[in-house]
Design a protein around this motif. Structure first.
Motif, mmCIF file in Angstrom:
data_model
loop_
_atom_site.group_PDB
_atom_site.id
_atom_site.type_symbol
_atom_site.label_atom_id
_atom_site.label_comp_id
_atom_site.label_asym_id
_atom_site.label_seq_id
_atom_site.Cartn_x
_atom_site.Cartn_y
_atom_site.Cartn_z
ATOM 1 N N ARG A 179 13.561 19.976 -43.473
ATOM 2 C CA ARG A 179 14.956 19.580 -43.274
ATOM 3 C C ARG A 179 15.580 20.275 -42.063
ATOM 4 O O ARG A 179 16.721 19.991 -41.715
ATOM 5 C CB ARG A 179 15.771 19.901 -44.530
ATOM 6 C CG ARG A 179 15.289 19.178 -45.780
ATOM 7 C CD ARG A 179 16.200 19.448 -46.968
ATOM 8 N NE ARG A 179 16.200 20.863 -47.334
ATOM 9 C CZ ARG A 179 15.325 21.404 -48.186
ATOM 10 N NH1 ARG A 179 14.386 20.653 -48.750
ATOM 11 N NH2 ARG A 179 15.390 22.688 -48.490
ATOM 12 N N SER B 215 16.817 29.280 -49.579
ATOM 13 C CA SER B 215 15.621 29.205 -48.736
ATOM 14 C C SER B 215 15.580 30.312 -47.692
ATOM 15 O O SER B 215 14.499 30.691 -47.222
ATOM 16 C CB SER B 215 15.551 27.840 -48.046
ATOM 17 O OG SER B 215 16.704 27.616 -47.240
ATOM 18 N N THR B 216 16.754 30.864 -47.330
ATOM 19 C CA THR B 216 16.770 31.924 -46.321
ATOM 20 C C THR B 216 16.201 33.239 -46.854
ATOM 21 O O THR B 216 15.945 34.155 -46.071
ATOM 22 C CB THR B 216 18.203 32.164 -45.812
ATOM 23 O OG1 THR B 216 19.039 32.553 -46.918
ATOM 24 C CG2 THR B 216 18.772 30.910 -45.175
ATOM 25 N N VAL C 295 14.535 27.209 -40.949
ATOM 26 C CA VAL C 295 15.146 28.143 -41.893
ATOM 27 C C VAL C 295 15.337 29.462 -41.158
ATOM 28 O O VAL C 295 14.366 30.134 -40.818
ATOM 29 C CB VAL C 295 14.280 28.332 -43.144
ATOM 30 C CG1 VAL C 295 14.923 29.338 -44.092
ATOM 31 C CG2 VAL C 295 14.061 26.995 -43.844
ATOM 32 N N PRO D 261 22.004 29.820 -48.274
ATOM 33 C CA PRO D 261 21.007 29.031 -48.997
ATOM 34 C C PRO D 261 19.875 29.917 -49.515
ATOM 35 O O PRO D 261 19.489 30.901 -48.881
ATOM 36 C CB PRO D 261 20.510 28.041 -47.932
ATOM 37 C CG PRO D 261 21.570 28.017 -46.886
ATOM 38 C CD PRO D 261 22.195 29.369 -46.886
ATOM 39 N N LEU E 132 13.359 33.331 -48.578
ATOM 40 C CA LEU E 132 11.917 33.172 -48.750
ATOM 41 C C LEU E 132 11.128 33.973 -47.717
ATOM 42 O O LEU E 132 10.118 34.615 -48.055
ATOM 43 C CB LEU E 132 11.542 31.692 -48.671
ATOM 44 C CG LEU E 132 12.079 30.809 -49.797
ATOM 45 C CD1 LEU E 132 11.782 29.336 -49.497
ATOM 46 C CD2 LEU E 132 11.449 31.222 -51.124
ATOM 47 N N LEU F 245 8.107 23.613 -47.117
ATOM 48 C CA LEU F 245 8.839 22.428 -47.572
ATOM 49 C C LEU F 245 10.295 22.475 -47.108
ATOM 50 O O LEU F 245 10.876 21.446 -46.719
ATOM 51 C CB LEU F 245 8.777 22.320 -49.090
ATOM 52 C CG LEU F 245 7.400 21.980 -49.687
ATOM 53 C CD1 LEU F 245 7.456 22.039 -51.201
ATOM 54 C CD2 LEU F 245 6.949 20.602 -49.214
ATOM 55 N N ALA F 246 10.893 23.674 -47.124
ATOM 56 C CA ALA F 246 12.287 23.801 -46.690
ATOM 57 C C ALA F 246 12.453 23.504 -45.211
ATOM 58 O O ALA F 246 13.508 23.010 -44.778
ATOM 59 C CB ALA F 246 12.801 25.199 -47.021
ATOM 60 N N THR F 247 11.420 23.785 -44.398
ATOM 61 C CA THR F 247 11.535 23.558 -42.948
ATOM 62 C C THR F 247 11.526 22.077 -42.588
ATOM 63 O O THR F 247 11.862 21.728 -41.448
ATOM 64 C CB THR F 247 10.384 24.254 -42.196
ATOM 65 O OG1 THR F 247 9.127 23.683 -42.596
ATOM 66 C CG2 THR F 247 10.387 25.745 -42.448
ATOM 67 N N ALA G 261 6.817 26.991 -50.374
ATOM 68 C CA ALA G 261 8.216 26.607 -50.560
ATOM 69 C C ALA G 261 8.981 26.662 -49.239
ATOM 70 O O ALA G 261 9.823 25.798 -48.944
ATOM 71 C CB ALA G 261 8.868 27.529 -51.593
ATOM 72 N N LEU G 262 8.680 27.668 -48.424
ATOM 73 C CA LEU G 262 9.326 27.793 -47.120
ATOM 74 C C LEU G 262 8.937 26.630 -46.216
ATOM 75 O O LEU G 262 9.786 26.069 -45.498
ATOM 76 C CB LEU G 262 8.932 29.123 -46.478
ATOM 77 C CG LEU G 262 9.574 29.466 -45.133
ATOM 78 C CD1 LEU G 262 11.088 29.562 -45.262
ATOM 79 C CD2 LEU G 262 9.009 30.781 -44.595
#
Length: 615
Positions: A58, A4-5, A61, A2, A7, A54-56, A51-52
């Motif tokens: 879910r 996101s990894t 990361v 992904p 970031l 926001l990704a967390t 951004a990171l």
């Protein structure tokens, strides 16, 4: 893999690369270009961290360097693990660095490119520490941000006091780091693991013994030094007194909080299921209480504005640790929200102290009596920040303090509720007193008060950090102050903030969930405590916040006019003079004394944790 990894590695590498670029081209380009590049880099890192974060939402990361993912719970890879608290801490570091750089556009007229480069390296160290899922890498980033902070603190090498403060800072923090490294070595010799998640798996397969307890004590010592928890705190006021004001923003605004973040992260993930929970709770509660009491008393006794704010930081870090000592999600929610609000308010106050220094050429509260009467906006901003520091609703500091107060009371420490009220009121009162004296001219004039001879350290010898004293406050200095106050207010009034912090706290304190997310396949967030239904502002929280603010204003007025008060009212505080004299003696300024207190703290913490194992 992904996107996101990627970031987290980018957020760490980007400021390092830009810092190196500035060191190469900085001497060849105009100062404004250097400032623009550094500020853009900090803004870019803030965007990556946002951004990171926001990704967390879910799930964690996780980035395994080189793709070396673990097998059967173990591995040789180095992990970066971002959850909401870690990513939030990294975002806070980036935003504060951005605002500090904006503030310094007009602040350091003779600054060279190395100042901006060091600020970016400091950001890289803090970001790496917040996102590291490996104990040794935490140490590496701990040392990176420490080494850069020492250099930034001693920026004015022509000033002997600046060099002395930086040396004390460097020596004590480096000694704490070496103690941490020794603890890491003990753990590696026992388990063969350095990653937090694999370490948790390895330790959970055997009962706790004295070696594990000693290793934990040694590992967290360096983090407690960085967090300025009593008795590991003695370096902090010396460093703040001499550090440039933008650097103080990062020291008190995020670096000390990261020290406490490291303590709780290491305990909950690696040692939460191993060490006796009751003993850890008691150790955290005692250390936090001592820090709150000592910090509040020493804060109120200062006339040097930056030392005053530094001791306030010690007191508030103690309150955060008391809240975390509940080891529950509710206490964690209060501590995290309180810390976030404190970060914004304290950073704004340090920037205001910088404005005072560069408008009036001093940070001595008594010498500045009435010299700010001509100011229009700054008096009200500083008074508002002082009351917010005390816990005035509807600021985030008041909401976080209130949630923490209720949590510690529910956990069985009802007396700690009054610790929060009084410590926050006393630290807020010190800032209110200084504001009223400097900007409103209240209290006796210099030479008319017995207070002058009672103080040991003044700020009259501080030199302005601009070429000539400012006639007005530039927009680049005013805007960061207003932005920070707005953030602190938003934390208290924006709907859903308290619930978001509750969810983040539950995940932060869920060591098993952290291990599962790190070592297992990517998936949904593990089940955590649900705090979303809990109300934010309750009548009791509002009442206690208003009480702290009223007490702060009252104590400030009593301090300003104490020479005119009847003896029966001033007698009780005077009975505390021997205690204050003893505390001043402990804060001697001698590095050897600081070292002795550090090892006394290590021995005491070790006794709390090791002795019960032998029963």
């Amino acid at each position: 893999m992904p996107a996101s990894t990627q970031l987290a590695p980018l957020a760490i590498a980007a400021p390092i690369l830009v810092a190196c670029l500035l060191l190469v081209i900085g001497p060849r380009i105009p100062r404004r270009v250097v400032d623009a590049i550094a500020t853009a880099a900090a803004a870019g890192v803030a965007a990556l961290d946002a951004a990171l974060l926001l990704a967390t939402l879910r799930g964690s990361v996780v980035t395994w360097s080189g793709g070396w993912a673990p097998s059967h719970g173990f591995g040789v890879g180095v992990a970066l693990v971002a959850d909401p608290v870690g990513a939030g801490a990294a975002l806070t570091a980036a935003v504060l660095t951005l605002l500090a750089l904006v503030f310094s556009w007009r602040y350091f007229e003779d600054a060279e490119a190395h100042f901006a480069a060091l600020m970016l390296l400091f950001l890289a160290g803090m970001t790496g520490f917040a996102l590291s899922g490996d104990l040794f890498n935490m140490f590496v980033f701990f040392e990176l941000m420490g080494a850069v902070a020492y250099a930034l603190t001693g920026q004015r090498i022509e000033d002997p006091s600046s060099v002395q403060g930086a040396l004390a800072f460097g020596l004590i923090n480096s000694l704490g780091a070496y103690v941490t490294l020794f603890g890491i070595g003990l753990l590696y010799s026992r388990t063969g693991q350095l990653g937090l998640a694999p370490l948790s798996v390895a330790l959970s397969n055997r009962p706790a013994d004295a070696l594990v307890a000693v290793a934990f004590t040694l590992v967290v010592t360096g983090f407690l030094v960085k967090a300025a928890i009593v008795p590991f705190h003695l370096w902090l006021d010396d460093a703040h007194a001499v550090a440039p004001t933008p650097v103080c923003v990062l020291l008190s605004g995020i670096m000390v909080e990261l020290g406490l973040y490291g303590v709780i992260r290491v305990y909950t993930v690696a040692f939460g299921g191993v060490l006796p929970r009751a003993e850890v709770h008691r150790a955290f509660l005692v250390l936090g209480t001592l820090s709150a009491v000592v910090g509040a008393i020493m804060c109120f006794a200062q006339r040097h504005l930056k030392r005053l704010l530094a001791y306030s930081t010690i007191a508030h870090l103690g309150l955060f640790l008391v809240a975390f000592s509940t080891l529950g999600a509710s206490g964690g929610r209060g501590a995290l929200l309180y810390a976030a609000g404190h970060s914004a308010i304290k950073s704004a106050l340090f920037l205001m102290a910088g404005v005072v220094l560069n408008r009036y050429g001093s940070v001595d509260e008594l010498d500045l009596h009435g010299r700010g009467r001509d100011a229009k906006l700054m008096p009200w901003l500083m008074l508002l920040a002082a009351l917010a520091l005390a816990g005035l609703p509807p600021f985030g500091t008041g909401l976080g303090k209130g949630i923490a107060e209720e949590s510690v009371a529910e956990a069985g420490a009802a007396w700690a509720l009054w610790l929060f009220v009084l410590a926050s009121a006393v630290t807020g009162a010190a800032v209110v007193r200084a504001t009223l004296r400097i900007y409103f001219g209240l209290g006796p004039r210099p030479g008319e008060s017995s207070e002058e001879t009672a103080q040991e350290t003044s700020g009259s010898r501080e030199e302005a950090e601009v070429g000539s004293l400012l006639q007005r406050v530039p927009l680049t200095m005013l805007a960061p102050i207003v932005a920070l106050l707005a953030v602190a207010l938003g934390l208290g009034v924006v709907p859903g903030v308290a619930s978001a912090f509750g969810t983040a706290a539950a995940r932060y304190l869920d060591g098993a969930g952290y291990v599962a997310q790190t070592l297992g396949p990517a998936g949904p967030v593990p089940g955590t405590a649900d705090l979303t239904g809990h109300p934010a502002w309750t009548p009791s929280i509002v009442t206690l916040g208003l009480l702290s603010a009223v007490l702060a204003a009252g104590l400030a007025l009593l301090a300003l006019y104490r020479d005119q008060l009847p003896s029966w009212l001033t007698a009780p505080p005077r009975r505390l003079s021997p205690l204050l004299a003893g505390l001043r003696a402990v804060h001697s300024g001698h590095v050897g004394d600081y070292v002795a207190w550090l090892f006394l703290g290590v021995a005491a913490l070790g006794a709390f944790l090791v002795v019960p194992l032998g029963r």
